[in-house]
Design an enzyme around this catalytic site. Sequence first.
Site, PDB file in Angstrom:
ATOM      1  N   LYS A  94       0.820  -1.215   0.000  1.00 24.10           N
ATOM      2  CA  LYS A  94       0.000   0.000   0.000  1.00 24.10           C
ATOM      3  C   LYS A  94       0.857   1.269   0.000  1.00 24.10           C
ATOM      4  CE  LYS A  94      -2.494   0.547   3.667  1.00 24.10           C
ATOM      5  NZ  LYS A  94      -1.850   1.693   4.366  1.00 24.10           N
ATOM      6  N   ARG A 167     -11.037   2.756   9.666  1.00 25.88           N
ATOM      7  CA  ARG A 167     -10.740   1.373  10.056  1.00 25.88           C
ATOM      8  C   ARG A 167     -11.888   0.719  10.809  1.00 25.88           C
ATOM      9  NH1 ARG A 167      -5.878   4.001  11.152  1.00 25.88           N
ATOM     10  NH2 ARG A 167      -6.408   4.158  13.370  1.00 25.88           N
ATOM     11  N   ARG A 202      10.981  -9.204   6.008  1.00 24.16           N
ATOM     12  CA  ARG A 202      11.347  -7.789   5.984  1.00 24.16           C
ATOM     13  C   ARG A 202      12.469  -7.500   6.984  1.00 24.16           C
ATOM     14  NH1 ARG A 202       5.825  -4.227   5.843  1.00 24.16           N
ATOM     15  NH2 ARG A 202       5.626  -5.089   7.946  1.00 24.16           N
ATOM     16  N   ARG A 231      12.019  -5.955  12.658  1.00 26.26           N
ATOM     17  CA  ARG A 231      11.104  -5.156  13.473  1.00 26.26           C
ATOM     18  C   ARG A 231      10.357  -6.069  14.447  1.00 26.26           C
ATOM     19  NH1 ARG A 231       7.904  -1.005   9.592  1.00 26.26           N
ATOM     20  NH2 ARG A 231       6.771  -2.921   9.127  1.00 26.26           N
ATOM     21  N   ARG A 242      -2.167  -9.350  13.271  1.00 23.61           N
ATOM     22  CA  ARG A 242      -2.476  -8.088  12.578  1.00 23.61           C
ATOM     23  C   ARG A 242      -3.392  -8.325  11.373  1.00 23.61           C
ATOM     24  NH1 ARG A 242       3.376  -6.376  11.389  1.00 23.61           N
ATOM     25  NH2 ARG A 242       2.442  -4.679  10.182  1.00 23.61           N
TER      26      ARG A 242
END
Length: 596
Positions: A94, A167, A202, A231, A242
């Site tokens: 995104k 959201r 990532r 992360r 998530r």
Amino acid sequence: MLPASLSSLHSTNVRTSPYLSPLSSSSSLPSPSPSLSLAPSFSHLHHRRLVSFNTVRGNNPLATKAERRGLSVTCASTCEPLKVMISGAPASGKGTQCELIVQKFGLVHISTGDLLRAEVSAGSEIGNKAKEFMNAGQLVPDEIMVTARLSHEDAKTKGWLLDGYPRSFAQAQSLENLKIRPDVYVVLDVPDEILIDRCVGRRLDPETGKIYHLTNFPPETEEIKARLVTRPDDTEEKVKSRLEIYKQNAKAILSTYSNITKKIDGNRPKEMVFADIESLLSQAKREKMKKTTAVKPVHERKSRSNQVSSSQDNWKGIPTRLNNIPHSREIRNYFYDDVLQATQRAVNDGRTRLKVEINIPELNPEMDVYRIGTLMELVRVIALSFADDGKRVKVCVQGSMGEGALAGMPLQLAGTRKILEFMDWGDYGAKGTFVEIGSIGANEVDEQDDMFILVAPQNAVGNCIIDDMKAMTDAAGTRPVILINPRLKDLPGSSGIMQTMGRDKRLEYAASFENCYFFRLLYYAGTQYPIMGALRMTYPNGYELYKRVDVPSGGEKYVILSTFTEKPSSDDINDAFLGKPRQRERCAPPPTRSKS
């Protein structure tokens, strides 16, 4: 004498079309100048004026809705800016797509996370309010920042891209109550397993903040690779959590934006994903431009013509005075709109092999009042309407058939390619961008084409167009192919014998195209006057049979006699006119009687 024999319906008395060699076609149709009226010496056209190429707005009888909108002029300053919402799960790409959208369309990018950091850092009024919530240990309401940011002048003039918001259903409804609504709600759709792999792989460069992926986007040097860190929220367990939260949020707001939601396959290279988004937003922008223009499109002109012509009030489904030539502008617009709406419904329903058959006098090549300009105008209205919806349309006219001295084409099509090339396709450059002119054949199918309109494809003596058509439709795949007034019956060869080799396959292929529109006037057998009635079909409805009735005031009207789920035969039509029961009813076995 039986009325309405279907010699007119099935065209059994079709005359073989004369031929024009390429040389005579060229010589009879001089290259047009901007204000030239073409008048080819076609004997059966009575030297009628075909198409005016006068480009002065208001004087051109064939000016289209696209041309009259003047999109490139009138909308430049008055068109509302584009408003976009984009949603996507973590690692859906995104952020990358938002950057590309901003670069291409110049929208103001609004992300709630970025907003919060910026406002607090700047010590603004909104930032101070946000601090109050944070100091009290409460979540900062996103509405405060989003609505305030949307009220800024740049968002009002440039348009906005709302990233990852709303959201929740409550947030979506809050925006609705404030009349803040996007033109498009873009959803990046990526399978869960791909998203998990993207997140788990990532790595973050703590010095630059740049994100890498061990497989898909590795670091440029070993030095950078050595300092990369994972992360804390990029573990598989947290990613799955998530994803579940994202799905719940997305489901909650779906009902609010269901009619403007557009899903984009995000599991592709970013360039391919953005190509789809760019096409989608460009289409939305054109739609906004259309809504802000003062001039209505062709298919909305009937309301205006009703004020001009009271005779239209009595049409009740079929225009009257169809034997008056030339047809009035109201009659032409009626049929253009009728054909267009039926074709759009069929294409929107996923139909891909369609045909339009309409034989009002100006579109009936069997009559000496046939006007090629009316056919070209019908084709243009259909092509521009689909182009307005963002589709790339290729309008195709068959070329010369045969070899040597026998080369030529049916007179009905002579010069049509030149007419299409020189017609006025509007001020905003549709021709050459969203509308292309081509021939019939597999080599005319390009990857960027969305649909194809074939203008009056027809067989000729000794030559068959069906093989080229089949090759083209095979190459087109699932893209719509629309035939306008096709004539695909087998004709005799040069020896006078029907073309028999493969005839069954050719006829089967011709029959594979379904009618999305059918209109034929009915006459007494062997005549073309007076009109006895009409047969009409518009997708997805059945066939309607009308009878023309004279009224005492000297006018006329059409009354419906019968309806059919399938195309009726000549016997079915004659029986309906004579008030007889249908063939199926007469052939049905008599009911059995119970014994007493």
